[in-house]
Write a protein that holds these residues in place. Sequence first.
Motif, PDB file in Angstrom:
ATOM      1  N   GLU A 174      -9.308   4.872 -27.119  1.00 49.58           N
ATOM      2  CA  GLU A 174      -8.678   5.524 -27.956  1.00 49.58           C
ATOM      3  C   GLU A 174      -7.111   5.857 -27.629  1.00 49.58           C
ATOM      4  OE1 GLU A 174      -9.835   6.717 -30.542  1.00 49.58           O
ATOM      5  OE2 GLU A 174      -8.394   8.058 -31.521  1.00 49.58           O
ATOM      6  N   GLN A 175      -7.007   6.153 -26.304  1.00 49.01           N
ATOM      7  CA  GLN A 175      -5.517   6.665 -25.730  1.00 49.01           C
ATOM      8  C   GLN A 175      -4.562   5.121 -25.819  1.00 49.01           C
ATOM      9  OE1 GLN A 175      -3.807   8.849 -25.029  1.00 49.01           O
ATOM     10  NE2 GLN A 175      -2.111   7.947 -23.784  1.00 49.01           N
ATOM     11  N   TYR A 176      -5.369   4.108 -25.581  1.00 51.72           N
ATOM     12  CA  TYR A 176      -4.670   2.971 -25.903  1.00 51.72           C
ATOM     13  C   TYR A 176      -4.007   2.528 -27.241  1.00 51.72           C
ATOM     14  CZ  TYR A 176      -3.447  -2.060 -26.208  1.00 51.72           C
ATOM     15  OH  TYR A 176      -2.698  -3.220 -26.474  1.00 51.72           O
ATOM     16  N   LYS A 183       0.308   3.913 -19.195  1.00 54.98           N
ATOM     17  CA  LYS A 183      -0.440   2.733 -18.170  1.00 54.98           C
ATOM     18  C   LYS A 183      -1.895   3.211 -18.055  1.00 54.98           C
ATOM     19  CE  LYS A 183       1.184   0.309 -14.145  1.00 54.98           C
ATOM     20  NZ  LYS A 183       1.976   0.454 -12.948  1.00 54.98           N
ATOM     21  N   ILE A 184      -2.695   2.409 -18.259  1.00 58.93           N
ATOM     22  CA  ILE A 184      -4.404   2.810 -18.325  1.00 58.93           C
ATOM     23  C   ILE A 184      -5.071   1.939 -17.445  1.00 58.93           C
ATOM     24  CG2 ILE A 184      -6.373   3.317 -19.723  1.00 58.93           C
ATOM     25  CD1 ILE A 184      -4.504   3.520 -22.239  1.00 58.93           C
ATOM     26  N   ARG A 185      -5.785   2.356 -16.725  1.00 59.57           N
ATOM     27  CA  ARG A 185      -6.437   1.384 -16.051  1.00 59.57           C
ATOM     28  C   ARG A 185      -7.852   2.006 -15.845  1.00 59.57           C
ATOM     29  NH1 ARG A 185      -6.482  -2.312 -11.492  1.00 59.57           N
ATOM     30  NH2 ARG A 185      -8.519  -3.154 -11.795  1.00 59.57           N
ATOM     31  N   TYR A 186      -9.132   0.951 -16.229  1.00 58.78           N
ATOM     32  CA  TYR A 186     -10.345   1.282 -15.980  1.00 58.78           C
ATOM     33  C   TYR A 186     -10.656   0.238 -14.814  1.00 58.78           C
ATOM     34  CZ  TYR A 186     -15.196   0.256 -16.125  1.00 58.78           C
ATOM     35  OH  TYR A 186     -16.657   0.187 -15.817  1.00 58.78           O
ATOM     36  N   LEU A 187     -11.497   0.863 -14.038  1.00 55.63           N
ATOM     37  CA  LEU A 187     -12.209   0.191 -12.988  1.00 55.63           C
ATOM     38  C   LEU A 187     -13.479   0.791 -12.327  1.00 55.63           C
ATOM     39  CD1 LEU A 187     -10.125  -0.035  -9.742  1.00 55.63           C
ATOM     40  CD2 LEU A 187      -9.972   1.935 -10.861  1.00 55.63           C
ATOM     41  N   LEU A 215      -0.137   5.368 -12.426  1.00 61.99           N
ATOM     42  CA  LEU A 215      -0.904   5.355 -13.866  1.00 61.99           C
ATOM     43  C   LEU A 215      -0.756   6.459 -14.596  1.00 61.99           C
ATOM     44  CD1 LEU A 215      -4.092   3.638 -12.324  1.00 61.99           C
ATOM     45  CD2 LEU A 215      -2.637   2.535 -13.783  1.00 61.99           C
ATOM     46  N   ASP A 216      -0.821   6.394 -15.889  1.00 59.87           N
ATOM     47  CA  ASP A 216      -0.993   7.561 -16.680  1.00 59.87           C
ATOM     48  C   ASP A 216      -2.580   7.991 -17.018  1.00 59.87           C
ATOM     49  OD1 ASP A 216       1.751   7.588 -17.252  1.00 59.87           O
ATOM     50  OD2 ASP A 216       1.587   5.903 -18.305  1.00 59.87           O
ATOM     51  N   LEU A 217      -3.318   7.149 -16.924  1.00 61.52           N
ATOM     52  CA  LEU A 217      -4.752   7.456 -17.268  1.00 61.52           C
ATOM     53  C   LEU A 217      -5.679   6.479 -16.027  1.00 61.52           C
ATOM     54  CD1 LEU A 217      -7.138   8.877 -18.642  1.00 61.52           C
ATOM     55  CD2 LEU A 217      -6.829   7.025 -20.246  1.00 61.52           C
ATOM     56  N   LEU A 218      -6.261   7.159 -15.123  1.00 61.69           N
ATOM     57  CA  LEU A 218      -7.064   6.295 -14.411  1.00 61.69           C
ATOM     58  C   LEU A 218      -8.638   6.614 -14.885  1.00 61.69           C
ATOM     59  CD1 LEU A 218      -7.692   4.787 -11.898  1.00 61.69           C
ATOM     60  CD2 LEU A 218      -7.708   6.726 -10.593  1.00 61.69           C
ATOM     61  N   LEU A 219      -9.325   5.629 -15.140  1.00 61.93           N
ATOM     62  CA  LEU A 219     -10.652   5.745 -15.499  1.00 61.93           C
ATOM     63  C   LEU A 219     -11.680   5.073 -14.390  1.00 61.93           C
ATOM     64  CD1 LEU A 219     -10.233   4.425 -18.769  1.00 61.93           C
ATOM     65  CD2 LEU A 219     -10.547   6.901 -18.478  1.00 61.93           C
ATOM     66  N   GLY A 248       0.131  15.881 -13.407  1.00 63.70           N
ATOM     67  CA  GLY A 248      -0.602  15.765 -14.687  1.00 63.70           C
ATOM     68  C   GLY A 248      -1.035  14.596 -15.572  1.00 63.70           C
ATOM     69  N   LYS A 249      -1.346  13.694 -14.617  1.00 65.04           N
ATOM     70  CA  LYS A 249      -2.002  12.430 -15.313  1.00 65.04           C
ATOM     71  C   LYS A 249      -3.525  12.494 -15.377  1.00 65.04           C
ATOM     72  CE  LYS A 249       2.151  10.622 -15.440  1.00 65.04           C
ATOM     73  NZ  LYS A 249       2.654  10.529 -16.587  1.00 65.04           N
TER      74      LYS A 249
END
Length: 454
Positions: A174-176, A183-187, A215-219, A248-249
Amino acid sequence: MLETDIIWQQCLILLKEQFGEQDFNTWFKQLQARYKDNKLQIIANNRLVQDFIRNKYLTQISNILNELTGGVDIELIVAKSSEIKPNTPKPTQVKTNTTPKSHDKDLAENLQQATKLNPNYTFDTLVRGNSNQLAYAIGMHVTQKLGHKNHNPLFIYGGVGLGKTHLMQAIGNEQYKNNPKAKIRYLHANDYIQDVVKASMRQGFDELKKYYNSLDLLLMDDIQFIAGDKTKTQEEFFYTFNTLIDKGKQVIMTCDTYPKNINNLNERLISRFASGLTVEIQPPELEMRVAILKRKAEQNRINLDDEVAFFIAQNIKANVRELEGALNKVIYQAHFSEKGISLAIAKEALMDVFALDSRSISIDDIQKIICDFYKLKISDLLSAKRTQVIARPRQMAMSLSKELTQHSLPAIGNAFGGRDHTTVIHAQKTIHNLRKTDEKIEREYNLLIQMLNT
Ligand code: ADP
Ligand code: MG
């Protein structure tokens, strides 16, 4: 080996038929196969694909190959770099009938690849029901106010196969969609551990920090894996985690349990994990299991009658992953027997699953557990007494009997001191409604289900 090629091509055709064009292009098209050392080796271009195929599709692939060959040993390996043939042309080289992709679109695809998100895990494809209602709503809310301190970190927990990864990636996707440049990263936590190990071998901690801190969003999926791992991983993560939150990321984690319950995790991390918002996903109830099956069938453009959906949902209770597996089995059985999907086909296809799950639950079991739990006598449970301390547990027991056994309404009524089937329906409705308004009932219900399922 020519024969292997033919078999593999057939397998690919069936995979495409089953999972649709999008999954096919994302995951299967790039796979290669060869026969070596008495095994059929399936070769993935990289570890990400290997992991993904192993976790999500290997059972189905091996079912198909077994059908096509009459039984074969399968090995899923990663290609050495010299072996990667240009089987998957780069997006710009794909010849399609449609207009060529624009440069922007390529860029978008590259950006999406960097996120490591699976584009299929979206809010749209996530079925909502009682068991994930809250988690779903919070997930949506978080996408609107990413990084807000009230929900940073967001900690999603629950048992296996309940949709934690799906929900987390839905937030990422959704963010993407809203901001492709973020800068989103899923891992998976294991990949993070690998990164730390690699960094320590090349003294590359600065680089590691720089990357994760940017990163802006770390999953981070299945965070429980970093517990018990070397303290260095936990230390590095603690540092990155704090940096991101301070800036605030948004950080989102999934876990198989709530923070305090993670063994071998540094106390500092435990309290940090619980400092934002924590939400649980629970096992789906019957209604939701049916809805999920119907949705999956629809996605695969397969016609699934209510009767068959109910049959599968009544018998597969543990989690959504198993539910998907069961549906796939039924689809195969129908495909290979060249008949449509029917109740008979479903029974045949799932015979082995039920054989494994032979510890099926009886009304007796339910009555015993209810009496233990609410400290009642069986004779009271079955009596005509209507005081609430007895009537409510009785309704709970009837409702659970309907949910967890195959008995008909009249049979259940009968087992509860010869009551009418309408009493069972009333009990079901009452419990269903109470679960929405009364937290205590909801908790008890889930606890009882868990006790009965173990
Ligand atoms: P977990 O991470 O909790 O182990 P996953 O997110 O991997 O579970 O979910 C397992 C499978 O079930 C995935 O294919 C996912 O898409 C599917 N799934 C789980 N929950 C739902 C749901 N509510 N609606 C649709 N599909 C679901
Ligand atoms: Mg997961």
